[in-house]
Write a protein that holds these residues in place. Structure first.
Motif, PDB file in Angstrom:
ATOM      1  N   ILE A  84       3.555  12.298  -3.419  1.00  0.00           N
ATOM      2  CA  ILE A  84       2.355  12.413  -3.259  1.00  0.00           C
ATOM      3  C   ILE A  84       1.393  11.810  -2.203  1.00  0.00           C
ATOM      4  O   ILE A  84       0.115  12.611  -2.418  1.00  0.00           O
ATOM      5  CB  ILE A  84       1.494  12.596  -4.812  1.00  0.00           C
ATOM      6  N   ALA A  85       1.822  10.852  -1.819  1.00  0.00           N
ATOM      7  CA  ALA A  85       0.955  10.478  -0.963  1.00  0.00           C
ATOM      8  C   ALA A  85       1.026  11.354   0.726  1.00  0.00           C
ATOM      9  O   ALA A  85       0.082  10.942   0.985  1.00  0.00           O
ATOM     10  CB  ALA A  85       2.008   8.909  -0.139  1.00  0.00           C
ATOM     11  N   PRO A 160      -3.007  -1.112   4.439  1.00  0.00           N
ATOM     12  CA  PRO A 160      -3.051  -0.080   3.110  1.00  0.00           C
ATOM     13  C   PRO A 160      -1.273   1.442   3.375  1.00  0.00           C
ATOM     14  O   PRO A 160      -0.490   1.376   4.160  1.00  0.00           O
ATOM     15  CB  PRO A 160      -4.440   1.406   3.419  1.00  0.00           C
ATOM     16  N   ALA A 161      -0.740   1.432   1.883  1.00  0.00           N
ATOM     17  CA  ALA A 161       0.229   2.082   1.805  1.00  0.00           C
ATOM     18  C   ALA A 161      -0.663   3.575   2.562  1.00  0.00           C
ATOM     19  O   ALA A 161      -1.304   3.852   2.383  1.00  0.00           O
ATOM     20  CB  ALA A 161       0.377   2.548   0.613  1.00  0.00           C
TER      21      ALA A 161
ATOM     22  N   PRO B 357       4.551  -0.196   3.442  1.00  0.00           N
ATOM     23  CA  PRO B 357       3.457   0.386   3.533  1.00  0.00           C
ATOM     24  C   PRO B 357       3.965   2.149   3.850  1.00  0.00           C
ATOM     25  O   PRO B 357       3.451   3.033   4.183  1.00  0.00           O
ATOM     26  CB  PRO B 357       2.793  -0.056   4.792  1.00  0.00           C
ATOM     27  N   PHE B 358       4.904   2.258   4.709  1.00  0.00           N
ATOM     28  CA  PHE B 358       5.790   3.087   4.728  1.00  0.00           C
ATOM     29  C   PHE B 358       7.391   3.558   4.340  1.00  0.00           C
ATOM     30  O   PHE B 358       7.837   4.667   4.718  1.00  0.00           O
ATOM     31  CB  PHE B 358       6.119   3.199   6.744  1.00  0.00           C
ATOM     32  N   THR B 362       7.036   3.889  -2.305  1.00  0.00           N
ATOM     33  CA  THR B 362       5.496   3.089  -2.280  1.00  0.00           C
ATOM     34  C   THR B 362       4.517   3.392  -2.428  1.00  0.00           C
ATOM     35  O   THR B 362       3.544   3.242  -3.615  1.00  0.00           O
ATOM     36  CB  THR B 362       5.662   1.901  -1.422  1.00  0.00           C
ATOM     37  N   PRO B 363       4.302   4.673  -1.280  1.00  0.00           N
ATOM     38  CA  PRO B 363       3.027   4.848  -1.055  1.00  0.00           C
ATOM     39  C   PRO B 363       2.707   6.358  -1.730  1.00  0.00           C
ATOM     40  O   PRO B 363       1.528   6.198  -2.189  1.00  0.00           O
ATOM     41  CB  PRO B 363       3.527   5.961   0.440  1.00  0.00           C
ATOM     42  N   ASP B 364       4.035   6.339  -2.412  1.00  0.00           N
ATOM     43  CA  ASP B 364       3.704   7.745  -3.765  1.00  0.00           C
ATOM     44  C   ASP B 364       3.302   6.552  -5.143  1.00  0.00           C
ATOM     45  O   ASP B 364       2.170   7.257  -5.480  1.00  0.00           O
ATOM     46  CB  ASP B 364       4.950   8.271  -4.138  1.00  0.00           C
ATOM     47  N   ALA B 366       1.340   4.006  -5.465  1.00  0.00           N
ATOM     48  CA  ALA B 366      -0.214   3.331  -4.331  1.00  0.00           C
ATOM     49  C   ALA B 366      -0.655   5.265  -4.041  1.00  0.00           C
ATOM     50  O   ALA B 366      -2.160   4.461  -5.057  1.00  0.00           O
ATOM     51  CB  ALA B 366      -0.231   3.154  -3.086  1.00  0.00           C
ATOM     52  N   GLU B 367      -0.747   6.081  -4.419  1.00  0.00           N
ATOM     53  CA  GLU B 367      -1.696   7.532  -4.784  1.00  0.00           C
ATOM     54  C   GLU B 367      -1.225   7.261  -6.078  1.00  0.00           C
ATOM     55  O   GLU B 367      -2.500   7.459  -6.550  1.00  0.00           O
ATOM     56  CB  GLU B 367      -0.331   8.366  -3.846  1.00  0.00           C
TER      57      GLU B 367
END
Ligand code: FES
Ligand SMILES: [Fe+2]
Lengths: 166, 425
Positions: A84-85, A160-161, B357-358, B362-364, B366-367
């Protein structure tokens, strides 16, 4: 090996490396990851360290420490549509400049540069500033990136991620 | 909750099965949380390995207040407000380091590692108006258990060990992933998300989101690892509420106690190179212990309000404002001889693969959290549901409320504590 100061940016070997770095920047902004991946040699590492001074990447924690296998999986993740990111990633525009050739031979150029990236998502612009080092392998069959190290100015702070790549 | 939730006191916004969306968006509630929760309970500040010897220090926060955690020459730990007693300058802007004490860069008042004011330059101006002994740095009560260091502003609070209560058993188990060696911090990722801290607090005990949000990570790991995480339909995978807002979520129950090993579980083939390397110096049992713990323990221990001991790392949250939160993902590994480097390198790679962060995970997350904050702006009077599994939650033999690992038992436990602390006077 030629001394840094004496090799001008107009040196054809350096120019080839600069061109590759610029091409990479555009592919990343376009999120054209499948093509981007092809810019790398099989033994290349793509690294975003946390420790600003380290060269011991395997021995420390990084944000990204990708060999070919991890890069391939990352590209799958960025393109498959399940992350989703990545699906809702920021749009990015990056400028790579302030090139300094560190070492230049007929087979390899190590090129330092500055990268300023603006990421826009949901009403907000984030700035990502970094020193970058590319090790570019020159070859008649096509120049390739053999190592890329992206040192964010705020690597030890909270960033930020991200749903995109640096 | 009444019709008009804006008339309700904060504690009335939390019911057994739901909480008001306003809990994420109201700046006044956030201010109250900082004083009623973060300044009145035990807040995690460090792992002892981050302060390995005399004079080592780390700067961090308790709630929003900057602190220095230091170890003095006798080995005692102190948590000091990072604020000079003269005119308030921060004393230390280094994230970590080693020092004999702290000297303020503004007018050079100097303090010992325990916060005692040692020197004032040109002291004659203070004759008769100030006494050095009244001007030590403000110190927080500091206690540690099992290597985990906590601090509190509340001098009268119960001892840390009592606050942890039944969580202690799980904390002890968590540390077994050192495979017979102590645990040390290997590095940390930090990132921010634009959402309320409780969204993260809930996530540390949210088994339900895993296969949805982390589908992309699941697709990138080998079948054995994916299989290990297939707790969604495993009835043995359960969550317990442990009291005081703490909970434990057992995703891989067979790894809940790493000492319980009948030898039947094969080691994952992906760690063959680690086994080969370790076997040069260690016996089979010792190697097995270290390799079996490669992904950490099979549970997340969530300690109210700010730290989770999650599988193979610590997850720490720091509230910044009502809609911004900072997260640290601290990688850990066994602290042993250099022969263990191969273990810790592999653990770093596993950590990088998911966290940060990459990372692929984690980024998913955070989203998802970002979206909860954005969505909660719509009708803040509508409830956030924490009722999953309420009908199948039962006390187990320890008296711990228990339900399936995908149930919201841990969140309900945290909100019970939240409600209690927010209504206490
Ligand atoms: S503010 Fe610290 S010495 Fe003056
Ligand atoms: Fe998650």
């Amino acid at each position: 090996m030629t001394d840094t100061i004496t090799v001008p940016l107009t040196d054809v070997r350096v120019a080839r490396a600069v061109e590759l770095v610029w091409r990479e920047a555009e592919l990343l902004d376009r999120k054209d990851y499948l093509v981007w991946q092809e810019l790398y040699t099989d033994d290349a590492r793509y690294i975003v360290p946390i420790d600003p001074d380290t060269e011991d990447f395997p021995g420390t924690l990084n944000m990204i420490y990708d060999d070919a296998r991890m890069r391939a999986m990352r590209v799958t993740r960025m393109t498959e549509g399940y992350a989703i990111a990545a699906v809702d990633a920021a749009r990015t525009v990056r400028t790579v400049s302030r090139f300094v050739p560190e070492t230049v031979t007929d087979t390899e150029v190590v090129l330092r540069s500055a990268q300023v990236l603006i990421a826009y998502k949901r009403g907000r612009h984030d700035i990502w500033a970094a020193d970058v080092r590319h090790r570019v392998r020159l070859s008649d069959s096509g120049d390739r990136i053999a190592e890329k190290v992206v040192r964010l100015v705020d690597s030890e702070d909270a960033v930020p991620a991200a749903g995109f790549l640096l | 909750m009444t019709e008009n939730i804006f008339a309700d006191a904060p504690a009335d916004l939390v019911l057994a099965d739901r909480v008001a969306g306003r809990l994420y968006t109201d700046p006044e509630i956030f201010e109250q949380e900082m004083t009623r929760i973060f300044e009145r309970t035990w807040v995690w500040v460090a792992h002892e390995s981050e302060l390995p010897g005399p004079g080592t220090f780390k700067s961090t926060y308790v709630g929003r207040q900057p602190v220095i955690v230091s170890r003095d020459r006798k080995g005692a730990l102190h948590t000091l407000l990072n604020r000079c007693r003269h005119r308030g300058a921060s004393l230390c802007e280094k994230p970590r380091g080693k020092a004999n004490g702290f000297t303020c860069p503004y007018h050079a008042w100097s303090y010992g590692l325990d916060g005692t004011l040692r020197g004032i330059p040109y002291p004659d101006g203070y004759e008769g108006v100030a006494d050095k002994k009244d001007l030590s740095l403000r110190k927080l009560r500091t206690e540690s258990y099992g290597g985990m260091v906590f601090a509190t502003f509340d001098e009268g609070i119960e001892p840390l060990a009592d606050f942890l209560g039944d969580a202690k058993l799980w904390l002890d188990r968590f540390m077994k992933q050192g495979g017979g060696y102590p645990i040390k911090v290997l590095g940390k990722h930090q990132f921010r998300f634009r959402g309320n801290w409780k969204i993260q607090l809930e996530n540390t005990t949210d088994g339900y989101h895993f296969p949805i949000v982390h589908r992309s990570w699941m697709a990138s790991v080998d079948a054995e690892t994916a299989d290990m995480m297939s707790f969604m339909t495993d009835p043995a995978a359960i969550t317990h509420a442990l009291g005081n807002g703490h909970s434990v979520m057992q995703m891989v129950p067979e790894h809940s106690d790493l000492d319980a090993d009948d030898g039947s579980e094969p080691l994952q083939a992906r760690f063959d190179h680690v086994v080969a390397e370790l076997s040069k110096t260690l016996d089979d049992a010792a190697v097995r212990k270290l390799v079996r713990a490669m992904h950490g323990t099979g549970f997340n221990l969530n300690l109210f309000p700010n730290v989770s001991m999650s599988a193979a790392f610590f997850r720490v949250l720091r509230p910044i404002s009502v809609d911004e939160t900072l997260i640290e993902h601290i990688a850990i590994g066994p602290d042993g001889p250099p022969e263990l480097d191969v273990v810790n390198r592999e653990r770093l790679r596993i950590h990088e693969h998911f966290q940060g962060p990459f990372g692929f995970g984690t980024p998913d997350d955070a989203e998802g959290w970002d979206r909860v904050q954005r969505g909660a702006q719509a009708a803040p009077d509508m409830p956030i549901l924490v009722n999953r599994g309420l009908g199948r939650e039962k006390d187990d033999e320890h008296g711990w409320p228990t339900a399936h690992v995908t149930d919201e038992t841990g969140m309900r436990a945290a909100y019970r504590m939240w409600k209690q602390m927010m209504s206490d006077d």
